[in-house]
Design a protein around this motif. Structure first.
Motif, PDB file in Angstrom:
ATOM      1  N   HIS A   1      58.344  65.105  46.990  1.00  0.00           N
ATOM      2  CA  HIS A   1      59.714  64.654  47.269  1.00  0.00           C
ATOM      3  C   HIS A   1      60.515  65.668  48.082  1.00  0.00           C
ATOM      4  O   HIS A   1      61.394  65.291  48.859  1.00  0.00           O
ATOM      5  CB  HIS A   1      60.442  64.283  45.969  1.00  0.00           C
ATOM      6  CG  HIS A   1      60.774  65.438  45.101  1.00  0.00           C
ATOM      7  ND1 HIS A   1      59.848  66.037  44.261  1.00  0.00           N
ATOM      8  CD2 HIS A   1      61.922  66.126  44.949  1.00  0.00           C
ATOM      9  CE1 HIS A   1      60.424  67.040  43.635  1.00  0.00           C
ATOM     10  NE2 HIS A   1      61.677  67.121  44.021  1.00  0.00           N
ATOM     11  N   VAL A   2      60.209  66.956  47.955  1.00  0.00           N
ATOM     12  CA  VAL A   2      60.923  67.967  48.732  1.00  0.00           C
ATOM     13  C   VAL A   2      60.581  67.825  50.217  1.00  0.00           C
ATOM     14  O   VAL A   2      61.469  67.876  51.081  1.00  0.00           O
ATOM     15  CB  VAL A   2      60.587  69.387  48.217  1.00  0.00           C
ATOM     16  CG1 VAL A   2      61.181  70.452  49.123  1.00  0.00           C
ATOM     17  CG2 VAL A   2      61.084  69.561  46.783  1.00  0.00           C
ATOM     18  N   LEU A   3      59.295  67.620  50.506  1.00  0.00           N
ATOM     19  CA  LEU A   3      58.892  67.418  51.903  1.00  0.00           C
ATOM     20  C   LEU A   3      59.459  66.114  52.458  1.00  0.00           C
ATOM     21  O   LEU A   3      59.864  66.049  53.626  1.00  0.00           O
ATOM     22  CB  LEU A   3      57.370  67.436  52.014  1.00  0.00           C
ATOM     23  CG  LEU A   3      56.697  68.755  51.638  1.00  0.00           C
ATOM     24  CD1 LEU A   3      55.180  68.603  51.644  1.00  0.00           C
ATOM     25  CD2 LEU A   3      57.136  69.881  52.565  1.00  0.00           C
ATOM     26  N   ASP A   4      59.492  65.079  51.619  1.00  0.00           N
ATOM     27  CA  ASP A   4      60.088  63.807  52.045  1.00  0.00           C
ATOM     28  C   ASP A   4      61.545  64.020  52.460  1.00  0.00           C
ATOM     29  O   ASP A   4      61.992  63.509  53.493  1.00  0.00           O
ATOM     30  CB  ASP A   4      60.022  62.769  50.923  1.00  0.00           C
ATOM     31  CG  ASP A   4      58.611  62.287  50.631  1.00  0.00           C
ATOM     32  OD1 ASP A   4      57.666  62.631  51.370  1.00  0.00           O
ATOM     33  OD2 ASP A   4      58.454  61.552  49.635  1.00  0.00           O
ATOM     34  N   GLU A   5      62.289  64.787  51.673  1.00  0.00           N
ATOM     35  CA  GLU A   5      63.700  65.061  51.992  1.00  0.00           C
ATOM     36  C   GLU A   5      63.831  65.843  53.292  1.00  0.00           C
ATOM     37  O   GLU A   5      64.727  65.577  54.096  1.00  0.00           O
ATOM     38  CB  GLU A   5      64.390  65.814  50.853  1.00  0.00           C
ATOM     39  CG  GLU A   5      64.837  64.930  49.729  1.00  0.00           C
ATOM     40  CD  GLU A   5      65.779  63.816  50.201  1.00  0.00           C
ATOM     41  OE1 GLU A   5      66.755  64.088  50.934  1.00  0.00           O
ATOM     42  OE2 GLU A   5      65.515  62.648  49.837  1.00  0.00           O
ATOM     43  N   MET A   6      62.937  66.813  53.503  1.00  0.00           N
ATOM     44  CA  MET A   6      62.971  67.592  54.733  1.00  0.00           C
ATOM     45  C   MET A   6      62.790  66.656  55.934  1.00  0.00           C
ATOM     46  O   MET A   6      63.536  66.756  56.926  1.00  0.00           O
ATOM     47  CB  MET A   6      61.858  68.649  54.729  1.00  0.00           C
ATOM     48  CG  MET A   6      61.771  69.438  56.033  1.00  0.00           C
ATOM     49  SD  MET A   6      60.289  70.445  56.153  1.00  0.00           S
ATOM     50  CE  MET A   6      59.019  69.206  56.413  1.00  0.00           C
ATOM     51  N   LEU A   7      61.848  65.719  55.843  1.00  0.00           N
ATOM     52  CA  LEU A   7      61.600  64.807  56.959  1.00  0.00           C
ATOM     53  C   LEU A   7      62.739  63.812  57.147  1.00  0.00           C
ATOM     54  O   LEU A   7      63.058  63.432  58.280  1.00  0.00           O
ATOM     55  CB  LEU A   7      60.265  64.094  56.779  1.00  0.00           C
ATOM     56  CG  LEU A   7      59.046  65.026  56.890  1.00  0.00           C
ATOM     57  CD1 LEU A   7      57.766  64.261  56.668  1.00  0.00           C
ATOM     58  CD2 LEU A   7      59.022  65.750  58.217  1.00  0.00           C
ATOM     59  N   ARG A   8      63.372  63.416  56.050  1.00  0.00           N
ATOM     60  CA  ARG A   8      64.558  62.556  56.181  1.00  0.00           C
ATOM     61  C   ARG A   8      65.638  63.293  56.960  1.00  0.00           C
ATOM     62  O   ARG A   8      66.356  62.699  57.764  1.00  0.00           O
ATOM     63  CB  ARG A   8      65.072  62.123  54.809  1.00  0.00           C
ATOM     64  CG  ARG A   8      64.238  61.027  54.184  1.00  0.00           C
ATOM     65  CD  ARG A   8      64.859  60.505  52.876  1.00  0.00           C
ATOM     66  NE  ARG A   8      63.911  59.687  52.174  1.00  0.00           N
ATOM     67  CZ  ARG A   8      63.105  60.094  51.195  1.00  0.00           C
ATOM     68  NH1 ARG A   8      63.175  61.338  50.737  1.00  0.00           N
ATOM     69  NH2 ARG A   8      62.246  59.267  50.626  1.00  0.00           N
ATOM     70  N   GLY A   9      65.747  64.598  56.724  1.00  0.00           N
ATOM     71  CA  GLY A   9      66.703  65.424  57.458  1.00  0.00           C
ATOM     72  C   GLY A   9      66.391  65.494  58.947  1.00  0.00           C
ATOM     73  O   GLY A   9      67.267  65.776  59.758  1.00  0.00           O
ATOM     74  N   LEU A  10      65.128  65.226  59.301  1.00  0.00           N
ATOM     75  CA  LEU A  10      64.731  65.187  60.713  1.00  0.00           C
ATOM     76  C   LEU A  10      64.854  63.782  61.300  1.00  0.00           C
ATOM     77  O   LEU A  10      64.448  63.540  62.436  1.00  0.00           O
ATOM     78  CB  LEU A  10      63.281  65.674  60.856  1.00  0.00           C
ATOM     79  CG  LEU A  10      63.022  67.138  60.510  1.00  0.00           C
ATOM     80  CD1 LEU A  10      61.523  67.424  60.527  1.00  0.00           C
ATOM     81  CD2 LEU A  10      63.767  68.055  61.470  1.00  0.00           C
ATOM     82  N   GLY A  11      65.377  62.845  60.490  1.00  0.00           N
ATOM     83  CA  GLY A  11      65.584  61.484  60.977  1.00  0.00           C
ATOM     84  C   GLY A  11      64.412  60.543  60.753  1.00  0.00           C
ATOM     85  O   GLY A  11      64.403  59.436  61.285  1.00  0.00           O
ATOM     86  N   LEU A  12      63.421  60.955  59.973  1.00  0.00           N
ATOM     87  CA  LEU A  12      62.258  60.109  59.690  1.00  0.00           C
ATOM     88  C   LEU A  12      62.373  59.498  58.298  1.00  0.00           C
ATOM     89  O   LEU A  12      63.117  59.999  57.453  1.00  0.00           O
ATOM     90  CB  LEU A  12      60.978  60.932  59.811  1.00  0.00           C
ATOM     91  CG  LEU A  12      60.708  61.443  61.226  1.00  0.00           C
ATOM     92  CD1 LEU A  12      59.705  62.582  61.201  1.00  0.00           C
ATOM     93  CD2 LEU A  12      60.215  60.314  62.096  1.00  0.00           C
ATOM     94  N   THR A  13      61.619  58.446  58.061  1.00  0.00           N
ATOM     95  CA  THR A  13      61.667  57.770  56.768  1.00  0.00           C
ATOM     96  C   THR A  13      60.267  57.714  56.159  1.00  0.00           C
ATOM     97  O   THR A  13      59.483  56.815  56.480  1.00  0.00           O
ATOM     98  CB  THR A  13      62.218  56.337  56.930  1.00  0.00           C
ATOM     99  OG1 THR A  13      63.480  56.407  57.594  1.00  0.00           O
ATOM    100  CG2 THR A  13      62.389  55.668  55.571  1.00  0.00           C
ATOM    101  N   PRO A  14      59.934  58.660  55.290  1.00  0.00           N
ATOM    102  CA  PRO A  14      58.627  58.617  54.634  1.00  0.00           C
ATOM    103  C   PRO A  14      58.532  57.421  53.685  1.00  0.00           C
ATOM    104  O   PRO A  14      59.509  57.052  53.034  1.00  0.00           O
ATOM    105  CB  PRO A  14      58.569  59.926  53.836  1.00  0.00           C
ATOM    106  CG  PRO A  14      59.639  60.786  54.408  1.00  0.00           C
ATOM    107  CD  PRO A  14      60.684  59.860  54.933  1.00  0.00           C
ATOM    108  N   SER A  15      57.348  56.817  53.633  1.00  0.00           N
ATOM    109  CA  SER A  15      57.082  55.749  52.672  1.00  0.00           C
ATOM    110  C   SER A  15      55.898  56.186  51.813  1.00  0.00           C
ATOM    111  O   SER A  15      55.179  57.123  52.157  1.00  0.00           O
ATOM    112  CB  SER A  15      56.772  54.436  53.399  1.00  0.00           C
ATOM    113  OG  SER A  15      55.620  54.586  54.206  1.00  0.00           O
TER     114      SER A  15
END
Length: 159
Positions: A111-125
């Protein structure tokens, strides 16, 4: 107890299967349960990752095929290759094992990496799928390089 000490390139038949998550496919010394329910002790050379489809020769003359277990993965897709390259850079900077394919990037869910990528404008699924990450630029050997059959020069031999 059944024991496997080496990976073989081919076999006339497959006698059993061994399904493992990525974490255990990196270990050279484990005891695991085969598809048949039998126990097997792996005592393999250190430093190799067992890839999906790898064949293990046993002390009884049988062959066991390794299967990648489904795992919870975070998957990132984008039509923008720069976004994916940026995501791969940031994940690699954190030494995250990363699966790269034509659909995007996958890594063991965090979940920490998912949040980092959301901060880059991406949406992990999330996805449940076998995990086959890149082996790394400095890995050598058949277990580390799935495309070992193709011919290319080793850049370290040219100097």
């Amino acid at each position: 107890m059944l024991k496997a000490e080496r990976v073989v390139m081919q076999a006339e038949r497959v006698d059993d299967t061994l399904t493992l998550p990525f974490e255990l496919r990196q270990k050279s010394r484990i005891v695991a349960t085969l598809g048949s329910g039998r126990q097997i002790r792996l005592q393999l050379p250190r430093g190799n990752v067992l890839r999906h489809g790898a064949l293990l020769a046993t002390n009884e003359g049988s062959t066991v095929q390794v299967c990648s277990a489904p795992e919870t993965l975070s998957v990132v897709k984008s039509k923008d290759p720069v976004e994916l390259a940026r995501a791969a850079y940031h994940l690699g900077n954190r030494h995250v094992s990363l699966q790269i394919d034509e659909n995007g990037l996958s890594y063991l869910h965090d979940h920490v990496l998912d949040e980092m990528l959301r901060g880059l404008g991406l949406t992990p699924s999330l996805a449940e799928s076998p995990f086959e990450p890149e082996s790394g630029a400095y890995s050598h050997g058949a277990a580390a390089h799935d495309a070992a059959a193709h011919d290319h020069e080793d850049p370290h031999d040219s100097h």
